[in-house]
Design an enzyme around this catalytic site. Structure first.
Site, PDB file in Angstrom:
ATOM      1  N   HIS A   1      42.187  45.739  88.897  1.00 41.46           N
ATOM      2  CA  HIS A   1      42.312  47.174  88.667  1.00 41.46           C
ATOM      3  C   HIS A   1      42.329  47.515  87.181  1.00 41.46           C
ATOM      4  O   HIS A   1      41.593  48.394  86.726  1.00 41.46           O
ATOM      5  CB  HIS A   1      43.587  47.700  89.333  1.00 41.46           C
ATOM      6  CG  HIS A   1      43.757  49.177  89.216  1.00 41.46           C
ATOM      7  ND1 HIS A   1      43.202  50.058  90.124  1.00 41.46           N
ATOM      8  CD2 HIS A   1      44.410  49.939  88.297  1.00 41.46           C
ATOM      9  CE1 HIS A   1      43.508  51.301  89.763  1.00 41.46           C
ATOM     10  NE2 HIS A   1      44.245  51.252  88.652  1.00 41.46           N
TER      11      HIS A   1
ATOM     12  N   HIS B   1      40.539  49.640  82.241  1.00 36.51           N
ATOM     13  CA  HIS B   1      41.199  49.924  80.971  1.00 36.51           C
ATOM     14  C   HIS B   1      41.018  48.780  79.970  1.00 36.51           C
ATOM     15  O   HIS B   1      41.941  48.483  79.209  1.00 36.51           O
ATOM     16  CB  HIS B   1      42.691  50.180  81.206  1.00 36.51           C
ATOM     17  CG  HIS B   1      42.979  51.325  82.114  1.00 36.51           C
ATOM     18  ND1 HIS B   1      42.767  52.650  81.758  1.00 36.51           N
ATOM     19  CD2 HIS B   1      43.456  51.357  83.393  1.00 36.51           C
ATOM     20  CE1 HIS B   1      43.107  53.441  82.761  1.00 36.51           C
ATOM     21  NE2 HIS B   1      43.527  52.690  83.759  1.00 36.51           N
TER      22      HIS B   1
ATOM     23  N   LYS C   1      34.318  58.863  85.066  1.00 35.27           N
ATOM     24  CA  LYS C   1      35.756  58.793  84.785  1.00 35.27           C
ATOM     25  C   LYS C   1      36.045  59.884  83.769  1.00 35.27           C
ATOM     26  O   LYS C   1      35.662  59.775  82.602  1.00 35.27           O
ATOM     27  CB  LYS C   1      36.134  57.427  84.215  1.00 35.27           C
ATOM     28  CG  LYS C   1      37.621  57.313  83.857  1.00 35.27           C
ATOM     29  CD  LYS C   1      38.313  56.276  84.712  1.00 35.27           C
ATOM     30  CE  LYS C   1      39.791  56.148  84.353  1.00 35.27           C
ATOM     31  NZ  LYS C   1      40.547  55.392  85.344  1.00 35.27           N
TER      32      LYS C   1
END
Length: 390
Positions: free
Chosen positions: A257, A273, A318
């Site tokens: 993730h 990220h 995003k």
């Protein structure tokens, strides 16, 4: 008119307490009373017309006094209500200040120590070059249409030889293709992939960054001093598979993730990220950088180590995502592991100052494993320091 009455009227700011016409009437009454008083002092009698004027002005004075009393009462009520509004506003603002977390100085000191120990961090302008370009516009979650404010890639140059020759980074990159992009699809870890995970964790545990993080967690009673048990703890936090989407198989983990990225229903990017994954996906043209996100007076620079970004990945947008830039995998894992283990809440945001940046480190749990973790940049280039000095 008596001196006491005159002083009472003088105590009002008549030009503001009363309308203009009322002020003129009062002034006329005062002038007449002054003339009457002068006549009385000089011993002159009052003519019929003077007596009529006096009677009329006595009636007017009574009316004026009544108006003034009502006006004073209204002003008192207004002042009371205004004070009440001020009190409520003060309570509201103090509540806002109380809701803002204070800088965690202990963790700031520790993380700056880890920052100095991160010898595998890439240097801006030497090991990589970024071009932040334009400010991204607002985009709602799930939208496929977005205005592009960056005609060029974010990374114009990266020293790939250094990436490949840095042990933790090269092993990190081998893990990036081990996962299904869409949640809801069961993950299956092969023997080869499990070996890659073990080798990566072994390499991370050999770095000074993770050694220092381990020592801190042991001192706080959050980790065992046994490095083998600490490795199991890291594996549970980062690589343990769990259900992110209900009624499916084990489809996600913290590492996937945070560092790889996932999509939900083909309309939403979740996680993602990490700057190395960003660069590799951009290089392979799976990702399109759309621009930076920042406050009006906090424009990012090419040497910033945290950026808020907008991008599309495999056609999915995003609206805003954040990532460290140039840092090593062990540095990011160390920070988020410490925040994860030092807090028990499901969602935690720790305010810290690292190098020249002030940021929140956000960590969300998924049971005993990591749900997500990311930096939320608040200010860069030490602007938070200059703001407090004024």
């Amino acid at each position: 008119m008596s001196t006491s009455h005159r002083s009472s009227l003088d105590s009002y700011n008549l030009s503001t307490d009363c309308p203009t016409l009322l002020y003129a009437d009062i002034c006329g009454s005062l002038s007449l009373c002054s003339r009457l008083q002068t006549n009385a002092v000089n011993g002159h009698g009052l003519s019929a017309s003077w007596r009529l004027d006096l009677q009329q002005n006595r009636q007017g004075s009574a009316l004026l006094w009544s108006v003034l009393k009502e006006w004073k009462l209204a002003r008192s009520i207004m002042a009371t209500r205004f004070c009440g509004v001020l009190v409520l506003l003060a309570v509201f603002l103090s509540g806002l200040n109380a809701s803002r977390p204070a800088v965690n100085q202990e963790l700031s000191n520790l993380f700056n120590e880890l920052w100095r120990l991160d010898v595998n961090r890439m240097k801006p302008g030497i090991d990589y070059t970024v071009s932040v370009q334009g400010r991204a516009s607002f985009v709602s979650q799930g939208s496929h249409v977005v205005q592009d404010h960056a005609t060029q890639p974010l990374f114009s140059n990266v020293n790939e030889n250094k990436l490949k020759n840095t042990t933790t980074i090269s092993m990190f990159m081998k893990l990036l293709d081990n996962y299904e992009r869409s949640i809801g699809v069961t993950e299956r870890v092969t023997t080869e992939e499990q070996t890659e995970i073990n080798l990566f964790l072994d390499a991370v545990l050999q770095t000074e960054v993770m050694k220092r993080a381990h020592k801190y967690l042991v001192s706080k009673g959050q980790s065992s001093a046994d490095s083998r048990l600490f490795k199991r703890q890291l594996n549970l936090i980062w690589f343990h598979l769990y259900h992110r989407q209900r009624n499916t198989g084990l489809d996600s983990c913290g590492f996937e993730h945070v560092f790889v990225g996932e999509t939900r229903s083909g309309t939403e990017i979740i996680g993602f990220h990490n700057w190395i994954q960003f660069y590799l996906q951009e290089k392979n043209r799976h990702l399109d950088y759309k621009g930076y996100k920042a406050r009006e007076r906090d424009l990012p620079d090419q040497d910033d180590h945290v950026l808020n970004l907008q991008f599309s990945w495999h056609g999915v947008v995003k609206p805003v995502g954040s990532a460290f830039i140039g840092t090593s995998p062990e540095f990011e894992m160390a920070l988020f592991t410490i925040v994860f283990l030092m807090n028990t809440e499901r969602s935690t945001a720790v305010l810290v100052n690292i190098d020249q940046c002030q940021m929140e480190l956000v960590v969300i749990r998924h049971g005993r494993s990591l749900g997500t973790a990311y930096p939320r940049l608040l200010s860069s280039n030490s602007r938070h320091i200059s703001q407090h000095s004024h």
